[in-house]
Scaffold this active site. Structure first.
Site, short mmCIF file in Angstrom:
data_model
loop_
_atom_site.label_atom_id
_atom_site.label_comp_id
_atom_site.label_asym_id
_atom_site.label_seq_id
_atom_site.Cartn_x
_atom_site.Cartn_y
_atom_site.Cartn_z
N SER A 8 0.49 -1.40 -0.29
CA SER A 8 -0.15 0.22 -0.26
C SER A 8 0.62 1.07 0.53
O SER A 8 1.84 1.14 0.57
CB SER A 8 -1.18 -0.15 1.05
OG SER A 8 -1.40 1.48 1.45
N HIS A 31 -1.59 -1.45 -4.31
CA HIS A 31 -2.75 -0.74 -3.73
C HIS A 31 -2.81 0.71 -3.73
O HIS A 31 -1.36 1.72 -2.98
CB HIS A 31 -2.68 -1.46 -1.94
CG HIS A 31 -3.76 -1.02 -1.75
ND1 HIS A 31 -5.19 -2.12 -2.09
CD2 HIS A 31 -3.75 -0.34 -0.54
CE1 HIS A 31 -6.45 -1.65 -0.58
NE2 HIS A 31 -6.21 -0.73 -0.13
N ASP A 33 -4.81 4.06 -2.24
CA ASP A 33 -5.55 3.87 -0.87
C ASP A 33 -6.63 5.71 -1.11
O ASP A 33 -5.63 6.45 -0.89
CB ASP A 33 -5.84 3.90 0.45
CG ASP A 33 -4.76 3.04 0.51
OD1 ASP A 33 -6.37 1.75 0.84
OD2 ASP A 33 -4.06 1.89 1.17
N MET A 35 -8.69 8.35 -0.14
CA MET A 35 -9.75 8.43 0.54
C MET A 35 -10.26 10.23 0.65
O MET A 35 -9.42 11.29 0.52
CB MET A 35 -8.89 8.24 2.21
CG MET A 35 -8.37 7.65 2.36
SD MET A 35 -7.68 6.87 3.84
CE MET A 35 -6.62 6.19 3.86
N HIS A 64 -8.19 1.14 -3.74
CA HIS A 64 -9.17 0.85 -3.07
C HIS A 64 -10.17 2.06 -2.43
O HIS A 64 -9.25 3.42 -2.35
CB HIS A 64 -8.21 0.20 -1.83
CG HIS A 64 -9.25 0.57 -0.70
ND1 HIS A 64 -8.94 0.39 0.37
CD2 HIS A 64 -10.53 0.37 -0.10
CE1 HIS A 64 -9.60 0.30 2.01
NE2 HIS A 64 -10.66 -0.37 1.28
N MET A 66 -12.56 4.59 -0.64
CA MET A 66 -12.87 4.71 0.88
C MET A 66 -13.55 6.33 0.72
O MET A 66 -13.08 7.67 1.08
CB MET A 66 -11.77 4.63 2.05
CG MET A 66 -11.44 3.47 2.49
SD MET A 66 -10.03 2.60 2.97
CE MET A 66 -8.54 3.54 1.82
N MET A 135 -12.04 -5.87 5.73
CA MET A 135 -11.10 -4.93 6.16
C MET A 135 -10.30 -5.49 7.28
O MET A 135 -11.51 -5.95 8.12
CB MET A 135 -11.71 -3.54 6.80
CG MET A 135 -11.98 -2.49 4.88
SD MET A 135 -10.31 -2.11 4.15
CE MET A 135 -9.01 -0.87 5.59
N GLY A 140 -9.10 4.44 6.76
CA GLY A 140 -8.83 5.18 7.39
C GLY A 140 -7.29 5.83 7.42
O GLY A 140 -7.00 6.73 7.40
N ASP A 173 -7.58 -6.30 4.34
CA ASP A 173 -6.50 -5.16 3.91
C ASP A 173 -5.77 -4.66 5.83
O ASP A 173 -7.12 -4.46 6.14
CB ASP A 173 -6.75 -4.21 2.63
CG ASP A 173 -6.48 -2.57 3.04
OD1 ASP A 173 -5.35 -2.75 3.44
OD2 ASP A 173 -6.62 -1.71 2.21
N GLY A 195 1.03 -2.65 4.16
CA GLY A 195 1.53 -0.80 3.94
C GLY A 195 2.94 -0.85 4.66
O GLY A 195 3.79 -0.62 4.52
N SER A 196 2.38 -0.14 6.33
CA SER A 196 3.78 -0.34 7.17
C SER A 196 4.60 -1.11 7.23
O SER A 196 6.28 -0.97 6.79
CB SER A 196 3.04 0.47 8.45
OG SER A 196 1.90 -1.03 9.20
#
Ligand code: DX5
Ligand code: ZN
Length: 222
Positions: A8, A31, A33, A35, A64, A66, A135, A140, A173, A195-196
């Site tokens: 991500s 990925h 994100d 938002m 993705h 959101m 999720m 978020g 995710d 991600g992280s």
């Protein structure tokens, strides 16, 4: 199916997205994100940046969304060339119509479910979609703790997909790492967003490989 790994970009340096994509060259998909600060309390990026990324990398993009009102906004991501576009069922007014529109634009269509949204009501939709995103944190933010309470839903979703006979990928995710990926894979997930765990690693691409190997082993036992 062999597990797919999707780093991500949320955990990467937004000022250097093309370079960050190049650091995970063995990724199956990137990925992204999106938002809107309404569906989730955070704001990231939108279509113009996705369009630029599409020119800057050959790795397929897994968008993705959101966002509120995906019925209005999601098709443009497919039209731009995203390989996969996932919208949240909690926000969609006409999810079947939207999934059909995404497929008609040439993208894989995904539906996303927040941790507390049950999967059973959506099983009839499986022939209309290509991916189900569960999720495993509240959407978020990156870097949150994996929610073990979602594991039974992964197992249920895998069984519902099997029964439906539809070719639906099952993506998880949120909080996916060396600590949690085996649990997800043995419950039945086959597409993994991290991600992280990936971008905080000294060698992000090696981490992608390590996570893929762990998921392959844990998934084959299942
Ligand atoms: C969170 C996003 C995730 C996020 C995951 O709402 O949908 O894709 O980047 O980040 P990690 O892997 O750090 O939990
Ligand atoms: Zn995501």
């Amino acid at each position: 199916m062999a597990p797919l790994l999707c780093p991500s970009l949320l955990a990467s340096d937004f000022a250097r997205l093309a370079d960050e994509a190049a650091r995970v060259s063995s990724a199956d998909m990137l990925h992204v994100d999106v938002m809107d600060n309404h569906f989730v309390p955070n704001l990231t990026l939108g279509l113009p940046i996705v369009e630029s990324l599409l020119k800057a990398t050959t790795i397929p993009l897994d968008c993705h969304l959101m966002i509120e009102d995906p019925d209005r906004w999601a098709p443009a991501y497919a039209e731009a060339g995203a390989a996969s576009v996932t919208f949240h069922v909690e926000a969609a007014r006409a999810p079947i119509r939207l999934a059909r529109e995404l497929r008609a634009q040439g993208a894989r269509a995904g539906i996303g479910l927040r941790p507390a949204t049950p999967v059973e009501p959506y099983a009839d939709m499986f022939p209309e979609i290509d991916m189900l995103l569960l999720m495993t944190v509240e959407p978020g933010f990156g870097g949150q703790k994996f929610l073990d309470v979602v594991l039974p839903k992964i197992t249920i979703a895998r069984e519902l997909i099997r029964k439906s006979g539809a070719q639906v990928w099952l993506q998880v995710d949120g909080g996916v790492s060396v600590e949690t990926i085996e649990r997800c894979a043995s419950a039945g997930a086959d597409v993994f967003v991290a991600g992280s765990a990936v971008f905080a690693a000294a060698d992000p691409d090696a981490m992608v490989g390590q996570l893929r190997e762990m998921a392959t082993k844990a998934g084959s036992v299942h």
